[in-house]
Scaffold this active site. Structure first.
Site, PDB file in Angstrom:
ATOM      1  N   HIS A 283      44.986  38.504  36.680  1.00 18.16           N
ATOM      2  CA  HIS A 283      44.865  39.812  37.231  1.00 18.16           C
ATOM      3  C   HIS A 283      46.261  39.713  38.467  1.00 18.16           C
ATOM      4  O   HIS A 283      47.011  38.641  38.583  1.00 18.16           O
ATOM      5  CB  HIS A 283      43.662  39.866  38.131  1.00 18.16           C
TER       6      HIS A 283
ATOM      7  N   LYS B  68      44.921  40.011  44.095  1.00 16.86           N
ATOM      8  CA  LYS B  68      43.374  39.877  43.686  1.00 16.86           C
ATOM      9  C   LYS B  68      42.881  38.593  44.609  1.00 16.86           C
ATOM     10  O   LYS B  68      43.671  37.564  44.666  1.00 16.86           O
ATOM     11  CB  LYS B  68      43.180  39.532  42.390  1.00 16.86           C
TER      12      LYS B  68
END
Length: 269
Positions: free
Chosen positions: A156, A160
């Site tokens: 990600h 995040k």
């Protein structure tokens, strides 16, 4: 038929703004309210303008009660403590609550489950319809290949804050369910140094972070002389918004309870 009235929580965040953009162009649904936390600089702004679409005549507020009283559904991509509080309010208002928040603790989960006695709550670590199908395939593959080693790799964007991702944990739970084992008992989150050989039945996780990656997940089933790789690549956050809206629509008229995206796609059996 009247338009479905939807409130978006976390309206100033990445996912909140994405949900608002999708709602702005979707027939049969209407943004009826936009929530943000107290003290956020976006309060008072038009939700549509903030999201990068046209003015929608809905301003961001930190007071959920008047919005939920007139809503049919709440879509919530926020933080664990916020989602827990909103679950209680949704239960009081008897509306559909769609939760895409990740990083929930066991206590958070229990509180949401309690709220679901009075509200339709659809909760998932990933609202994508494609990921929902992937999880069903992972469960079937894990059941069909009980001796294959399972590793889950996810990547990600650099912002995040939780790892493994909610989606990775969702896929890990699917694998554990396929083998009728407890994920906490079989989960391996990190390897470093002299770890020794892999334990039989372990479900491994690896988390990568960097750049602007929306979300990539691979479930690897490794056997003798072969590997099966089941994967999903998210190219735009709009897929999560569309899935959340689909869940809100599906939840109308359902009995109170805690549901998953697999229920929305009729994959639970």
């Amino acid at each position: 038929m009247s338009e479905m009235q939807i409130v978006v929580a976390g309206a100033g965040g990445r996912m909140g703004r994405t949900v608002i953009r999708v709602l702005a162009d979707m027939a049969g649904c209407k943004l009826s309210g936009a929530l943000e936390s107290h003290g956020k600089p976006d309060l008072g702004q038009d939700a549509g303008v903030l999201a990068g679409t046209r003015a929608l005549g809905v301003t961001l507020t930190d007071d959920p009660l008047p919005l939920l009283a007139k809503a049919d559904a709440l879509i919530d991509f926020t933080e664990p403590n916020v989602s827990v509080a909103l679950a209680g309010l949704s239960a009081q208002a008897r509306i559909v609550h769609v939760i895409g928040t990740t990083g929930l603790s066991t206590d958070d989960e229990n509180k949401i489950r309690a709220a679901a006695r009075h509200a339709v709550i659809v909760k998932s670590g990933n609202m994508s319809l494609g990921v929902t199908l992937l999880a069903a395939l992972v469960e079937k593959a894990a059941r069909a290949l009980p001796d294959y080693d399972i590793e889950i790799v996810e990547m990600h964007h650099r912002q995040k804050v939780d790892a493994p991702s909610g989606t990775a944990l969702l896929l890990g739970q699917a694998a554990a369910s396929g083998r009728n084992v407890s994920l906490p008992d079989k989960s391996v989150r990190a390897r470093d140094g002299h770890t020794g050989p892999r334990h039989d039945g372990a479900i491994g996780f690896a988390s990568l972070r960097g750049g602007t990656v929306v979300g990539e997940h691979e479930v690897i089933l490794a056997g003798a002389q072969e590997r099966i790789v089941l994967s999903h690549v998210a190219e735009d956050r709009a897929i999560f918004a569309r899935g959340a809206i689909a869940a809100a629509k599906w939840g109308q008229g359902k009995k109170p309870g805690l549901y998953a995206m697999a229920d929305v796609l009729n994959l639970s059996d």
